[in-house]
Design an enzyme around this catalytic site. Sequence first.
Site, PDB file in Angstrom:
ATOM      1  N   TYR A  21      -7.216 -41.408  28.338  1.00  0.00           N
ATOM      2  CA  TYR A  21      -8.041 -42.475  28.889  1.00  0.00           C
ATOM      3  C   TYR A  21      -8.993 -42.997  27.819  1.00  0.00           C
ATOM      4  O   TYR A  21      -9.619 -42.224  27.086  1.00  0.00           O
ATOM      5  CB  TYR A  21      -8.807 -41.947  30.098  1.00  0.00           C
ATOM      6  CG  TYR A  21      -9.695 -42.962  30.776  1.00  0.00           C
ATOM      7  CD1 TYR A  21      -9.202 -44.212  31.122  1.00  0.00           C
ATOM      8  CD2 TYR A  21     -11.012 -42.667  31.076  1.00  0.00           C
ATOM      9  CE1 TYR A  21     -10.014 -45.155  31.752  1.00  0.00           C
ATOM     10  CE2 TYR A  21     -11.826 -43.594  31.716  1.00  0.00           C
ATOM     11  CZ  TYR A  21     -11.319 -44.835  32.041  1.00  0.00           C
ATOM     12  OH  TYR A  21     -12.123 -45.761  32.663  1.00  0.00           O
ATOM     13  N   ASP A  43      -7.221 -33.052  32.860  1.00  0.00           N
ATOM     14  CA  ASP A  43      -7.536 -34.207  33.692  1.00  0.00           C
ATOM     15  C   ASP A  43      -6.383 -34.376  34.676  1.00  0.00           C
ATOM     16  O   ASP A  43      -5.274 -34.748  34.287  1.00  0.00           O
ATOM     17  CB  ASP A  43      -7.695 -35.455  32.821  1.00  0.00           C
ATOM     18  CG  ASP A  43      -8.162 -36.670  33.623  1.00  0.00           C
ATOM     19  OD1 ASP A  43      -7.800 -36.766  34.815  1.00  0.00           O
ATOM     20  OD2 ASP A  43      -8.862 -37.526  33.057  1.00  0.00           O
ATOM     21  N   LYS A  64      -9.692 -42.527  42.613  1.00  0.00           N
ATOM     22  CA  LYS A  64      -8.300 -42.973  42.662  1.00  0.00           C
ATOM     23  C   LYS A  64      -7.641 -42.506  43.960  1.00  0.00           C
ATOM     24  O   LYS A  64      -8.062 -42.882  45.043  1.00  0.00           O
ATOM     25  CB  LYS A  64      -7.568 -42.466  41.423  1.00  0.00           C
ATOM     26  CG  LYS A  64      -8.292 -42.732  40.105  1.00  0.00           C
ATOM     27  CD  LYS A  64      -8.507 -44.191  39.816  1.00  0.00           C
ATOM     28  CE  LYS A  64      -8.935 -44.462  38.393  1.00  0.00           C
ATOM     29  NZ  LYS A  64     -10.251 -43.940  38.007  1.00  0.00           N
TER      30      LYS A  64
END
Length: 398
Positions: free
Chosen positions: A113, A185, A210
């Site tokens: 990310y 993650d 999310k």
Amino acid sequence: MGRNAATDAVPTGEATRAVHAGLPEAEPYREPLPGPVLAAHYHLPGDPAGAPYAYGRDSNPTWTALERALAELEDPSGDARAVVFGSGMAAISAALLSLTGPGDTVILPADGYNLLQRVRERLEAGGVRVLTVPTPGPEALRVVESATGLRMLWLETPSNPGLDVCDVRELAAAAHARGALVAVDNTLATPLGQRPLELGADLSVASGTKALNGHGDVLLGYVAARDASVVERVVGWRKIVGAIPGPVEAWLVHRGLATLELRTSRQQGNALAVAEALLDEAATRGDVTGVRYPGLPGDPAHDLAARQMRRFGCVIGFTLPDRGFAERFLGASRIVEEATSFGGVRSTAERRGRWTTPDGASADAVAEGFVRMSMGVEDPADLVADVRRALEVARRGA
């Protein structure tokens, strides 16, 4: 699971666990999921030592219920504890910055990310040495085995947005042999798709913004770990920095967990259907390339993903010829909304190259025409038709 604790047999199916996770013991005439507790302070007579709730920045009963639920999903054995934060980046920052210090070495994914780069800058400013490695391939293992002063290995699997996968068990064993912590993650997979703690990781970190919430209306993050000393340092960081979630946000995410299994199952089916349609477009037209989805049998990540994941998520990646083609495609869609983020009930997509670094480079190091698409819970035939139609519109404008 709280409500069923008194029964002889506690159901352990994924859907049942998601529906009941973190709920209190059933009481006559009480709601099954108590509403959010809106309190900055609590009645606190006498010595506050050991008080479960003393001040709103320290703890909240609504957080407690959600944290219990998340811990149950991440680690059904009951050994883990979860800590919730105001966003996924707050959770990521807490895990990395509270557990490392001057002289330590941290390994981050080179293809993770994009905001990890900002965290890297903070780590290095604090005297931490940071190494980066790509998610796929053998390089990560070589770097782990040769790094000096290794304190933490950070994995993102599947990676965002490239959707590559790494072997958590293998890398965790190598990092532990050097005395390092391993964090994963788990945002894209969710705890129903992958349980990093069972694969050998010390921390599972995710954005609840999310799929866990799933409706695109809440920011939240969490860290889950089994080691009490790790949890306490993360909790201490949250208190000092004040990176706390609101009680309404925590309650909404907890409420959303009840449909997590239903949503992720439908999303995975939709993702596979659309990914297969994109492969067909790639084979027949040639202007769709690099279709990635770990659930595709031919995907480079599929075999490894199938060994360590139970679901493959809702995100697809593919590349269109250029920026203009991608923007025409996104503008022509009638069902898939153009938006960032992923995991919601409504399908979304974006050209990831629109996010840039201060020097103008792609923040995710992707091609100008790369599209990240998140599949929602719409009818699969409608989604496939929408994608095919949007591609036709984009072609006509070329």
